[in-house]
Design a protein around this motif. Structure first.
Motif, PDB file in Angstrom:
ATOM      1  N   GLU A 153       0.816  -1.216   0.000  1.00 47.89           N
ATOM      2  CA  GLU A 153       0.000   0.000   0.000  1.00 47.89           C
ATOM      3  C   GLU A 153       0.848   1.263   0.000  1.00 47.89           C
ATOM      4  N   THR A 154       2.142   1.135   0.227  1.00 46.41           N
ATOM      5  CA  THR A 154       2.994   2.322   0.337  1.00 46.41           C
ATOM      6  C   THR A 154       3.011   3.132  -0.957  1.00 46.41           C
ATOM      7  N   ARG A 155       3.104   4.444  -0.788  1.00 52.00           N
ATOM      8  CA  ARG A 155       3.258   5.350  -1.930  1.00 52.00           C
ATOM      9  C   ARG A 155       4.630   6.023  -1.891  1.00 52.00           C
ATOM     10  N   ASN A 156       5.409   5.676  -0.887  1.00 48.10           N
ATOM     11  CA  ASN A 156       6.700   6.320  -0.659  1.00 48.10           C
ATOM     12  C   ASN A 156       7.758   5.752  -1.609  1.00 48.10           C
ATOM     13  N   ALA A 157       8.330   6.608  -2.423  1.00 44.89           N
ATOM     14  CA  ALA A 157       9.344   6.169  -3.391  1.00 44.89           C
ATOM     15  C   ALA A 157      10.525   5.500  -2.708  1.00 44.89           C
ATOM     16  N   ASP A 158      10.855   5.929  -1.480  1.00 44.55           N
ATOM     17  CA  ASP A 158      11.955   5.292  -0.753  1.00 44.55           C
ATOM     18  C   ASP A 158      11.664   3.811  -0.505  1.00 44.55           C
ATOM     19  N   ASP A 159      10.395   3.488  -0.287  1.00 43.89           N
ATOM     20  CA  ASP A 159      10.016   2.084  -0.092  1.00 43.89           C
ATOM     21  C   ASP A 159      10.080   1.293  -1.393  1.00 43.89           C
ATOM     22  N   HIS A 160       9.907   1.977  -2.509  1.00 41.41           N
ATOM     23  CA  HIS A 160       9.895   1.297  -3.807  1.00 41.41           C
ATOM     24  C   HIS A 160      11.299   0.992  -4.336  1.00 41.41           C
ATOM     25  N   ALA A 161      12.298   1.686  -3.829  1.00 41.94           N
ATOM     26  CA  ALA A 161      13.639   1.596  -4.415  1.00 41.94           C
ATOM     27  C   ALA A 161      14.156   0.165  -4.499  1.00 41.94           C
ATOM     28  N   CYS A 162      13.848  -0.653  -3.502  1.00 39.40           N
ATOM     29  CA  CYS A 162      14.324  -2.039  -3.520  1.00 39.40           C
ATOM     30  C   CYS A 162      13.811  -2.791  -4.742  1.00 39.40           C
ATOM     31  N   GLY A 163      12.695  -2.328  -5.296  1.00 43.78           N
ATOM     32  CA  GLY A 163      12.103  -2.997  -6.448  1.00 43.78           C
ATOM     33  C   GLY A 163      12.980  -2.987  -7.680  1.00 43.78           C
ATOM     34  N   GLN A 164      13.913  -2.034  -7.767  1.00 48.99           N
ATOM     35  CA  GLN A 164      14.797  -2.012  -8.940  1.00 48.99           C
ATOM     36  C   GLN A 164      15.619  -3.296  -9.011  1.00 48.99           C
ATOM     37  N   THR A 165      16.166  -3.697  -7.864  1.00 49.38           N
ATOM     38  CA  THR A 165      16.962  -4.928  -7.846  1.00 49.38           C
ATOM     39  C   THR A 165      16.073  -6.161  -7.891  1.00 49.38           C
ATOM     40  N   TYR A 166      14.913  -6.110  -7.252  1.00 52.29           N
ATOM     41  CA  TYR A 166      13.983  -7.243  -7.340  1.00 52.29           C
ATOM     42  C   TYR A 166      13.667  -7.552  -8.809  1.00 52.29           C
ATOM     43  N   LEU A 167      13.417  -6.502  -9.579  1.00 52.29           N
ATOM     44  CA  LEU A 167      13.065  -6.706 -10.991  1.00 52.29           C
ATOM     45  C   LEU A 167      14.268  -7.201 -11.794  1.00 52.29           C
ATOM     46  N   ASP A 168      15.457  -6.695 -11.479  1.00 50.43           N
ATOM     47  CA  ASP A 168      16.660  -7.194 -12.153  1.00 50.43           C
ATOM     48  C   ASP A 168      16.829  -8.689 -11.892  1.00 50.43           C
ATOM     49  N   LEU A 169      16.625  -9.086 -10.653  1.00 50.51           N
ATOM     50  CA  LEU A 169      16.791 -10.492 -10.290  1.00 50.51           C
ATOM     51  C   LEU A 169      15.677 -11.353 -10.876  1.00 50.51           C
ATOM     52  N   TYR A 170      14.494 -10.800 -11.012  1.00 51.04           N
ATOM     53  CA  TYR A 170      13.390 -11.514 -11.651  1.00 51.04           C
ATOM     54  C   TYR A 170      13.715 -11.800 -13.118  1.00 51.04           C
ATOM     55  N   GLU A 171      14.338 -10.827 -13.772  1.00 43.65           N
ATOM     56  CA  GLU A 171      14.696 -11.035 -15.180  1.00 43.65           C
ATOM     57  C   GLU A 171      15.727 -12.146 -15.331  1.00 43.65           C
ATOM     58  N   ILE A 172      16.605 -12.284 -14.361  1.00 41.93           N
ATOM     59  CA  ILE A 172      17.609 -13.351 -14.408  1.00 41.93           C
ATOM     60  C   ILE A 172      16.971 -14.709 -14.125  1.00 41.93           C
TER      61      ILE A 172
END
Length: 381
Positions: free
Chosen positions: A111-130
């Motif tokens: 539910e968070t809207r805080n961009a600071d909370d979203h930042a981890c998603g950049q690496t999550y998505l990189d790892l998902y692609e791998i």
């Protein structure tokens, strides 16, 4: 006449030998420099991995914080950049372990809207692609989809947020071939650039105010506008990462590209003689001096521009070389610890003083910035 002819042949032969040797020397120097760049990246990264063997361990400064906050997320962005040029399985495993320890979740839930909370998603998505394990993408996609569904796009009220979250929208748009992600991230970017505080981008100086608190009439001690170094570095990183992802025909790409070029020009005008940038870009008297995180982000942006044929190497390569050499010689400790790193904050006075031996409240994001820079410097021809 014959003597002159043979002397001439001798000169040509000598010149050919010199040219050959020069060419070989350049190749050797290039290879040596590449290896040096990689070695210092390995050194600084190993220092951090040794210090934090438990990727899920909470971080304590003034209070306990989970280790999937933005500071650690930026480190993992840098680690993934290192992994691209130095595919050591230990790096990949370290990143996956981080995701697993946090169950691929966000600090304050989907539910968070805080961009600071979203930042981890950049690496999550990189790892998902791998390795496309569904749990790696589930929460970050749900959170971004929720923001789009709300049609509220004024969340990025500080420029750091652009880097923390915007590349996630870009990557999801590419992964799902869905322009809704591109369109909504532009709405959010447009608000930051043109609306928030009257607009946080100053086209005249080609730099960004950190948030509405620093839009004029706010002034620095010398009467200039306050342009915080690392804040502008976050915008550089955001634009680089978005431009690297979105299609050539994405409808707002030209604006992002223009903003990137202008920002680089604004930064080039204020580099220090020693290669670093001050924390206050237009006021070297306000806690002036060497600072690693902003400098690293600017090197990242400039080197990426050369590597992608956007920036002129004749103009920007000397700036990059000077800055990278300065960081390596002046900021990197023999242990791999990074000095001259401003701690968390939003303006020049925060987390001061900054020195070779000062320890910031969080060491992770500065290393992430340094690794992002190093990966692009490594690719320079």
């Amino acid at each position: 006449m014959k003597l002159r002819f043979f002397v001439f042949l001798g000169i040509l032969a000598t010149m050919g030998l010199v040219l050959t040797n020069c060419s070989s020397a350049k190749k050797v120097v290039k290879e040596k420099n590449n290896e040096e760049v990689l070695q210092v990246m390995r050194l600084t990264n190993q220092y951090f991995m040794n210090k934090w063997p438990d990727t899920g361990k909470p971080i304590y400064t003034t209070r306990w914080r989970p280790s999937n906050i933005w500071t650690r997320a930026v480190y993992y962005e840098g680690l993934m950049a290192l992994y691209q040029i130095d595919p050591n399985k230990a790096y990949y495993d370290y990143a996956v372990d981080w995701g697993n320890k946090h169950k691929w979740g966000l600090r304050n839930g989907i539910e968070t809207r805080n961009a600071d909370d979203h930042a981890c998603g950049q690496t999550y998505l990189d790892l998902y692609e791998i390795d496309p394990q569904p749990e790696r993408i589930k929460d970050i996609k749900a959170s971004i989809d929720g923001i789009i569904a709300s049609n509220k796009y004024d969340d990025w009220t500080w420029i750091d947020a652009i880097q923390m979250a915007m590349p996630i929208f870009a990557k999801l748009g590419v992964m799902y071939k869905d322009e809704k992600y591109f369109d909504f991230m532009y709405k959010m970017y447009h608000h930051s650039k043109y609306v928030e505080g009257g607009g946080l981008y100053n086209k005249e100086d080609k730099l960004w105010w950190r948030d509405k608190d620093f839009v004029p009439p706010y002034r620095e001690p010398n009467g200039e506008d306050c342009y915080w170094s690392r804040g502008n570095g976050w915008v550089v990183a955001a634009l680089v990462r978005v431009l690297e992802l979105i299609p050539e025909n994405e409808k707002h790409r030209a604006e992002y590209l223009q903003d990137y070029i202008e920002l680089i020009e604004g930064l080039a005008a204020v580099q220090r003689e020693d290669g670093f940038w001050d924390v206050s870009l237009h006021d070297p008297t306000n806690f002036g001096g060497r600072e690693t995180s902003g400098t690293a982000l600017f090197v990242y942006g400039m080197a990426w521009g050369i590597n992608n044929g956007i920036l002129d190497a004749t103009t920007y390569r000397p700036m990059i070389d000077k800055a990278w050499d300065a960081m390596v010689k002046e900021a990197v400790h023999p242990s791999g610890f990074l000095g001259y790193l401003q701690g968390t904050g939003k303006e020049p006075k925060d987390s001061q003083p900054v020195s070779f031996s000062s320890v910031p409240d969080f060491e992770d994001y500065g290393l992430g910035c340094f690794l992002l820079a190093g990966a692009e410097v490594y690719k320079l021809k």
